[in-house]
Design an enzyme around this catalytic site. Structure first.
Site, PDB file in Angstrom:
ATOM      1  N   GLU A  90       0.843  -1.192   0.000  1.00  0.00           N
ATOM      2  CA  GLU A  90       0.000   0.000   0.000  1.00  0.00           C
ATOM      3  C   GLU A  90       0.885   1.250   0.000  1.00  0.00           C
ATOM      4  OE1 GLU A  90      -2.147  -0.811   3.586  1.00  0.00           O
ATOM      5  OE2 GLU A  90      -3.101  -2.575   2.733  1.00  0.00           O
ATOM      6  N   LEU A 148      -6.244  -1.718  -0.875  1.00  0.00           N
ATOM      7  CA  LEU A 148      -6.069  -1.736   0.578  1.00  0.00           C
ATOM      8  C   LEU A 148      -6.609  -3.030   1.193  1.00  0.00           C
ATOM      9  CD1 LEU A 148      -7.127   1.320   2.810  1.00  0.00           C
ATOM     10  CD2 LEU A 148      -6.114  -0.800   3.578  1.00  0.00           C
ATOM     11  N   ALA A 149      -5.827  -4.110   1.110  1.00  0.00           N
ATOM     12  CA  ALA A 149      -6.303  -5.383   1.636  1.00  0.00           C
ATOM     13  C   ALA A 149      -5.106  -6.290   1.853  1.00  0.00           C
ATOM     14  CB  ALA A 149      -7.295  -6.017   0.666  1.00  0.00           C
ATOM     15  N   GLU A 150      -4.731  -6.452   3.109  1.00  0.00           N
ATOM     16  CA  GLU A 150      -3.493  -7.162   3.407  1.00  0.00           C
ATOM     17  C   GLU A 150      -3.551  -8.646   3.082  1.00  0.00           C
ATOM     18  OE1 GLU A 150      -4.955  -4.976   5.341  1.00  0.00           O
ATOM     19  OE2 GLU A 150      -3.498  -3.342   5.357  1.00  0.00           O
ATOM     20  N   GLN A 165       2.371  -2.032   5.882  1.00  0.00           N
ATOM     21  CA  GLN A 165       2.661  -0.621   6.179  1.00  0.00           C
ATOM     22  C   GLN A 165       3.135  -0.394   7.616  1.00  0.00           C
ATOM     23  OE1 GLN A 165      -0.400   2.735   5.603  1.00  0.00           O
ATOM     24  NE2 GLN A 165       0.755   2.643   3.708  1.00  0.00           N
ATOM     25  N   PHE A 166       2.486  -1.054   8.561  1.00  0.00           N
ATOM     26  CA  PHE A 166       2.889  -1.009   9.967  1.00  0.00           C
ATOM     27  C   PHE A 166       2.650  -2.393  10.567  1.00  0.00           C
ATOM     28  CE2 PHE A 166       2.353   3.543   9.460  1.00  0.00           C
ATOM     29  CZ  PHE A 166       3.229   4.118  10.372  1.00  0.00           C
ATOM     30  N   ASP A 167       3.464  -2.725  11.559  1.00  0.00           N
ATOM     31  CA  ASP A 167       3.332  -3.977  12.303  1.00  0.00           C
ATOM     32  C   ASP A 167       1.894  -4.386  12.605  1.00  0.00           C
ATOM     33  OD1 ASP A 167       2.986  -1.930  14.494  1.00  0.00           O
ATOM     34  OD2 ASP A 167       5.151  -1.802  14.226  1.00  0.00           O
ATOM     35  N   TYR A 223      -1.972  -8.450  10.758  1.00  0.00           N
ATOM     36  CA  TYR A 223      -2.882  -9.513  11.196  1.00  0.00           C
ATOM     37  C   TYR A 223      -3.951  -9.909  10.176  1.00  0.00           C
ATOM     38  CZ  TYR A 223      -0.509  -8.043  15.437  1.00  0.00           C
ATOM     39  OH  TYR A 223       0.448  -7.689  16.343  1.00  0.00           O
ATOM     40  N   PRO A 224      -4.479  -8.978   9.388  1.00  0.00           N
ATOM     41  CA  PRO A 224      -5.440  -9.443   8.376  1.00  0.00           C
ATOM     42  C   PRO A 224      -4.799 -10.428   7.381  1.00  0.00           C
ATOM     43  CG  PRO A 224      -5.610  -7.056   8.646  1.00  0.00           C
ATOM     44  CD  PRO A 224      -4.397  -7.499   9.414  1.00  0.00           C
ATOM     45  N   HIS A 226       0.506   1.027  15.659  1.00  0.00           N
ATOM     46  CA  HIS A 226       1.643   1.516  14.873  1.00  0.00           C
ATOM     47  C   HIS A 226       2.982   1.237  15.546  1.00  0.00           C
ATOM     48  CE1 HIS A 226      -1.659   3.802  13.056  1.00  0.00           C
ATOM     49  NE2 HIS A 226      -0.883   4.045  12.031  1.00  0.00           N
TER      50      HIS A 226
HETATM   51  C1  LIG Z   1      -5.627  -2.841   8.215  1.00  0.00           C
HETATM   52  C2  LIG Z   1      -4.949  -1.547   7.941  1.00  0.00           C
HETATM   53  N1  LIG Z   1      -4.134  -1.438   6.882  1.00  0.00           N
HETATM   54  C3  LIG Z   1      -3.489  -0.297   6.612  1.00  0.00           C
HETATM   55  C4  LIG Z   1      -3.661   0.794   7.400  1.00  0.00           C
HETATM   56  C5  LIG Z   1      -2.888   2.090   7.105  1.00  0.00           C
HETATM   57  N2  LIG Z   1      -3.810   3.125   6.636  1.00  0.00           N
HETATM   58  C6  LIG Z   1      -4.318   4.031   7.477  1.00  0.00           C
HETATM   59  S1  LIG Z   1      -5.431   5.017   6.737  1.00  0.00           S
HETATM   60  C7  LIG Z   1      -5.226   4.249   5.242  1.00  0.00           C
HETATM   61  C8  LIG Z   1      -6.012   4.684   4.074  1.00  0.00           C
HETATM   62  C9  LIG Z   1      -7.488   4.579   4.319  1.00  0.00           C
HETATM   63  O1  LIG Z   1      -8.205   5.088   3.232  1.00  0.00           O
HETATM   64  P1  LIG Z   1      -9.768   5.219   3.268  1.00  0.00           P
HETATM   65  O2  LIG Z   1     -10.384   3.942   3.715  1.00  0.00           O
HETATM   66  O3  LIG Z   1     -10.193   5.740   1.956  1.00  0.00           O
HETATM   67  O4  LIG Z   1     -10.077   6.274   4.414  1.00  0.00           O
HETATM   68  P2  LIG Z   1      -9.615   7.787   4.491  1.00  0.00           P
HETATM   69  O5  LIG Z   1      -8.289   7.812   5.185  1.00  0.00           O
HETATM   70  O6  LIG Z   1      -9.551   8.327   3.116  1.00  0.00           O
HETATM   71  O7  LIG Z   1     -10.644   8.478   5.319  1.00  0.00           O
HETATM   72  C10 LIG Z   1      -4.283   3.238   5.354  1.00  0.00           C
HETATM   73  C11 LIG Z   1      -3.826   2.399   4.242  1.00  0.00           C
HETATM   74  C12 LIG Z   1      -4.527   0.658   8.505  1.00  0.00           C
HETATM   75  N3  LIG Z   1      -4.752   1.673   9.355  1.00  0.00           N
HETATM   76  N4  LIG Z   1      -5.161  -0.508   8.741  1.00  0.00           N
END
Ligand SMILES: Cc1ncc(C[n+]2csc(CCOP(=O)(O)OP(=O)(O)O)c2C)c(N)n1
Ligand SMILES: Cc1ncc(C[n+]2csc(CCOP(=O)(O)OP(=O)(O)O)c2C)c(N)n1
Ligand SMILES: [Mg+2]
Ligand SMILES: [Mg+2]
Lengths: 369, 336, 336, 369
Positions: C29, C58-60, C82-84, C88-89, C129
């Site tokens: 991501e 966005l899907a681990e 992206q972070f520790d 888990y997913p 994080h």
């Molecule tokens: C399971 C998971 N993967 C990755 C992240 C890192 N991350 C935080 S916000 C984000 C983007 C989220 O985008 P969106 O769902 O469109 O929401 P927005 O931030 O635009 O409100 C990511 C990849 C996370 N918090 N949780």
């Protein structure tokens, strides 16, 4: 919201070939000989299923997941594939494995418990059965991304059940497939049950409609009609080969047997339902078609029967004759390079086994001393 | 007192919990009409209805995540994971939500979720049906982890787990489901031995043998066999895997000076390491020899024809006891 | 030799791997246009194209699962989580697929997947994080797990991980990303110290201090501080967390007779337990005192204002060293 | 396959109230006073965002996820809710939190790092921010199942982003919601970006269309039109309350700021895009509407300005004045009952801290000796 779609059907349950302008062209090469050969595969696969079930009852296999009733879905799709296509299936696609040319002994290996899986996936371009529901759909999508990167025109095909459509992985696979327009075919065998759970618990609407929400076109096909399944699969493969991205196929069929040999479906389903579906039997249907066409000669019948019996014999003897693995085999292939932790354990266990006169005693729960 | 199988003892405990608290709700795949693939929930949907015993769609993360939502709403969900190897899709919801929500909300939101997991091997199944994933959860702060070894505990502890305001992983040794034992259904789970206590199941003086779940039976058998050779093994059934009741283990090791820990899970990073390290910390000067771990190997759970090699059996445990006692054993003569 | 940050050293290692093998493909991501939230993949998509450096949805679980498919197809995917706390997913795909496929297929299918995970705390971030999930993976057979502590190792080991035919979890200590060090980009990863070897980073004679990842720096600082008091600490950077190079640790402990292990992860069931248990097994009679674990607590990673209490700092480590040495320490006088 | 749907819109970007026979009735109670009050909320929320961003820049907050540009989506939906509805949101719904009556200091708590989250969810019927993308959609669905079991007519509402729609959890949540017809509203704020990833990477088709594949009706609304959002949310809530099951709302909006204060959007997006969206600003639009209606008096403007400033002051002083937690607090609330492992660690750490003259030294990385 979705509307009920008619099933793609080319042959009625009574064996009547009905015309379908859109899909007929996709099976126009299926002449008499091909039809007989499909009939043979269907019959052989059912025979495999019967034999394996018997082997399980006799204690030769630990478990077997019958595909009774789903033969047409597996043969129709399996025979539509090209050799360089790659299959990622669940545990139930033993019929597809047969179509891919998997050795009969290899099919039983995992169920006999002599190995974690039965064959080298690259030898037949089919991964070994996946037990984690839906996990393989992502593998297929990734493989398809690889095909795309390679500039090849093969296709990854993944099989899964109606229950699997509820798993996150299957939905994520559709997200990725759509996003990258990967050459993958999602083949869902909707056999109406996920163990004891009816398909309605997974979805109130038609399974095929799930795909549209991901921007993936779908086909809903009579899964007990081998010709229709073949046509639909070819359409999907063709689209994937030519850069058109993924397709979702829902093959509407029915699991006529138990979930596995460990299951007792009388606890949760109605005998009437089974009867209804028996009337749509995928093999009887082709038989009826052949009959109408005057192709069901004694000779053909005999040939098919003989083939099925010989396959069953081969399966049985291969299964029973399979050598048991050696104790120390459990340490093999965990890693492809040496690993100090495991090497030490392996060494210790070898010493342990060596400390016994009779190594068998070492593994019994009751003990040897 | 009634003779009943392990599986039936859990069933009866679940039934009591459903009867005693309308907020208790069972969820899982095939637990309703079918009564579960092991029949542990047999008859419960019929008696308590589809709103109390819920057949869910086939999605473990969703089962766990909706259980979290139900807990938010004041329910006490009891989730069945069909087999050990199918818990991983729910891992994120367990580790990042179930385990952390009480902490996250400074105690405002309780997560009284019980997660039932048939675990362990020895039943001749294919891959993913024989795993021992308990160490993933014992290392996860915010969770409690228990495993039971006999029908009476199965019956009592499931009720205690459901009564607990903390989330509890309840590991059921599936190869013991058909074992029978006396069960007193009248025991009050609130006054019974608390679920976070270990229990000495066989007293002994020479060596402490720590086991849990499926291997308690094997450990007891080992103690019996060793007694014939004049070796006195004290067998401890841990019952609680997180936290481990170290007071009980420590007291035993102070007496025996020797420790053997056994489990089916792979050795490296398994619960045996935790027990060995903690007991060494707590009573180093009472230890005559290094704690011994007799466990599964660091391999994926093997195919069934060879699973008995992977699983610690009576003889391997006795070999470990010999090692702890400094008697001749399979590694005699090896350095370290 | 070039001075570069830790993050840049990984970037340069990734670049080399992309250059040397067209089958290497990066996925994750925000790793493309953005160059990753930590800029570790900065510039790589620009230079290698969107087919080699892939921004994924966005899907681990899907990232991991499609990496499996790519590996089937002969690719060597390098996945960024992206972070520790977001690994888990993907846990199911890692544990049930990545780790097991080689075994399942009797070696026919290789899984040369590298999973990069920025891990650990100390950066003032909100929940999820700052986690240290390494023990979940060191307990998972079929995986290799490494963690690096300095730019040179970061650079070399990432290449070794990618070269490995086994799946490798590569834990990057994110709070050290900006630390600088000399990096020789000419070192051949094939002839460098193998990634499964530990390294003695400070020689000493009184006590062995085992650390990895972010705490190696703290451990070295502790050794420096202790030297002023006349205490000689031997610091070992584990580098490989699964398997642990016990030969190196054992040699050290045979010399010092004392062991302290430190990590940020919670204590119970952490890697420290495994190290303590295994070293006790291997050199019980050389140990003067019980191995000491100085670790994070058994709590969810706390809010940032207090994270420095959770993280083992120099003083807590020195207190543990005192305990190992039998010198006065914060637990002096306590039983056990 | 899906077709492009028009956005539900009741007020144009220029502030013109256009009629919409289907949705007008749902906001017919919104008179002049209500409009002014919506305007106030929008303005206050933007002011909160500005203040919190400033606090972050000044080092008083560790991080802040701005909602700049998404005010209408949050106010329109947040104000449609009943007190007994329950919200499960992501980290970005600080505007919704404001509408729910969350204390301003509580909103900043988690970002200041003095607690893992800011408030008691039951005090305002809103869970604290969820960071794991999509996880909260399942919590909402489960909560809704609980509502259903209780025979209540409240609704669970879950907020998530466009990126979140790719996560398995969000899709599984739709499976469960549809299967049980749970009273839950899926509110997707499609702000066009998931950090650096454009929405097109997640889906080639409209996000709202995802829902239809699960048998869930969806609404696609102009997320910068506070009235339209309110109308759509009310439709969805009403359906859920009356046994009609889940609804999916896609609020089409735009994240005008960075992903968080740690992000630099100039690395990945075009300035022009931002300009286009600035022209559709949700607050200017209401302002223009008020102007057209002659409601934007000096008095109103002054009142709103004062309110925003006083909220900002309260936020700032609450944030800065917040007491730091005590070291031993980290051990609290891990469990609700005593735990021998943790109790021992806590005891040891207390002894450790006590061993120092100056406890601060105990936590520095450099050490105190
Ligand atoms: C399971 C998971 N993967 C990755 C992240 C890192 N991350 C935080 S916000 C984000 C983007 C989220 O985008 P969106 O769902 O469109 O929401 P927005 O931030 O635009 O409100 C990511 C990849 C996370 N918090 N949780
Ligand atoms: C992740 C996971 N959860 C649960 C199971 C247990 N299980 C095995 S098969 C099955 C039902 C699958 O149903 P469906 O997808 O319709 O496929 P079918 O068996 O009907 O071919 C279940 C729940 C599993 N194998 N994997
Ligand atoms: Mg099915
Ligand atoms: Mg977004």
């Amino acid at each position: 919201m979705s509307t009920d779609r008619n099933l793609i059907q080319l042959v009625t349950p009574a064996g009547e070939r009905i015309s379908h302008p859109e899909f007929d062209p996709w099976v126009k090469d299926i002449g008499d000989e091909q039809l007989c050969s499909l009939y043979e595969d269907l019959t052989v696969i059912r025979r495999i299923d019967v034999e394996a079930t018997a082997l399980q009852r006799q204690g030769e296999l630990g478990l077997w997941p019958p595909l009774l009733g789903q033969e047409a879905a597996q043969v129709g799709s399996g025979r539509a594939l090209r050799e360089d296509d790659f299959v990622f299936s669940s545990y139930r696609e033993n019929g597809v494995a047969y179509c891919r040319g998997v050795d009969l002994t290899d099919i039983t290996r995992v169920w006999r418990g002599t190995a974690s899986s039965g064959w080298d996936p690259y030898s037949v371009n089919m991964a070994t059965p996946q037990i984690i529901i839906g996990a393989q759909t992502l593998h297929a999508t990734g493989y398809a991304m690889g095909i795309q990167n390679d500039g090849a025109d093969s296709v990854a095909v993944t099989y899964f059940g109606d229950g699997a459509t509820s798993e996150g992985d299957v939905n994520e696979a559709m997200v990725f497939a759509a996003s990258f327009q990967a050459p993958v075919v999602f083949f869902c065998s909707n056999n109406h049950w996920a163990i004891s759970e009816p398909v309605r618990l997974q979805s109130h609407i038609q399974i095929a409609d799930r795909a549209s929400g991901f921007g993936i076109p779908s086909l809903r096909v009579d899964g007990n009609d081998v010709l229709a399944v073949m046509a639909a699969t070819r359409v999907a493969l063709d689209r994937a080969r030519h850069g058109g991205g993924p397709t979702f196929i829902e093959a509407v069929t029915y699991r006529m047997g138990p979930h596995t040999t460990a299951d007792d479906p009388t606890r949760y389903r109605d005998a009437n339902e089974l009867e209804d579906w028996a009337a749509k039997d995928p093999i009887l249907r082709v038989k009826a078609l052949l009959e109408r066409k005057g192709l069901l000669t004694d000779e053909v019948q005999q040939h098919v029967h003989n083939k099925a019996e010989s396959v069953a014999r081969e399966l049985r003897s291969g299964c029973i004759g399979m050598p048991d693995p050696e104790p120390m085999d459990i340490f093999k292939h965990v890693y492809s390079e040496p690993n100090s932790w495991l090497d030490r354990q392996q060494d210790h266990y070898a010493r342990y086994l060596a400390s016994f006169g009779d190594p068998a005693g070492a593994t019994s729960e009751e003990g040897a001393r | 007192m009634t003779q009943m199988t392990f599986a039936r003892a859990i069933n009866s405990g679940l039934r009591k919990s459903l009867e005693n608290d309308p907020k208790v709700i069972l969820m899982g795949e095939d637990i309703g009409t079918l009564g579960g693939v092991f029949r542990v929930t047999d008859g419960l949907q019929k008696d308590f209805g589809t709103h109390r015993v819920v057949d869910t769609p086939l999605a473990e993360s969703a089962i766990m995540g909706t259980a979290v939502g139900l807990a938010y709403r004041g329910y006490r969900p009891v989730v069945e994971i069909q087999f050990d190897g199918f818990i991983y899709p729910a891992f994120d919801q367990i580790v990042s939500q179930v385990a952390k929500l009480h902490y996250r909300t400074q105690g405002a939101v309780k997560m009284p979720i019980t997660i039932r997991v048939p675990f362990g091997g020895g039943i001749g199944s294919p891959e993913h049906h024989s795993e021992s994933p308990e160490a993933y959860f014992t290392h996860t702060s915010g969770l409690r982890v228990v495993s039971v070894s006999n029908p009476q505990d199965a019956h009592t502890v499931i009720q205690q787990a459901i009564l607990s305001d903390d989330p509890v992983l309840y590991f059921e040794p599936k190869r013991r489901y058909h074992d029978k034992g006396e069960v007193d259904e009248g025991i009050d789970p609130r006054t019974a031995l608390p679920m976070d206590s270990a229990r000495v199941v066989t007293e002994g003086t020479d060596v402490t043998l720590v086991a849990y779940g499926p291997l308690v039976k094997t450990a007891k058998d080992a103690a019996t066999a060793a007694a014939d050779e004049g070796i006195s093994i004290e067998v401890i059934d841990l019952r609680s895997l997180a936290p481990v009741d170290y007071a009980t283990v420590e007291a035993s090791v102070r007496k025996t000076g020797r420790l053997v820990v056994t489990h089916e899970a792979g050795q490296s990073g398994g619960l045996g390491a935790e027990v060995a390290a903690s007991i060494t910390e707590r009573c180093f000067y009472h230890l005559e020899t290094a704690p011994v771990r007799i466990t599964g190997f660091d391999i994926p759970y093997p195919y069934s024809k060879l699973e008995m090699h992977h699983l610690p059996g009576l003889d391997r445990i006795l070999d470990g006891v010999d090692r702890a006692l400094g008697r001749p054993n399979s590694l005699s003569g090896l350095e370290g």
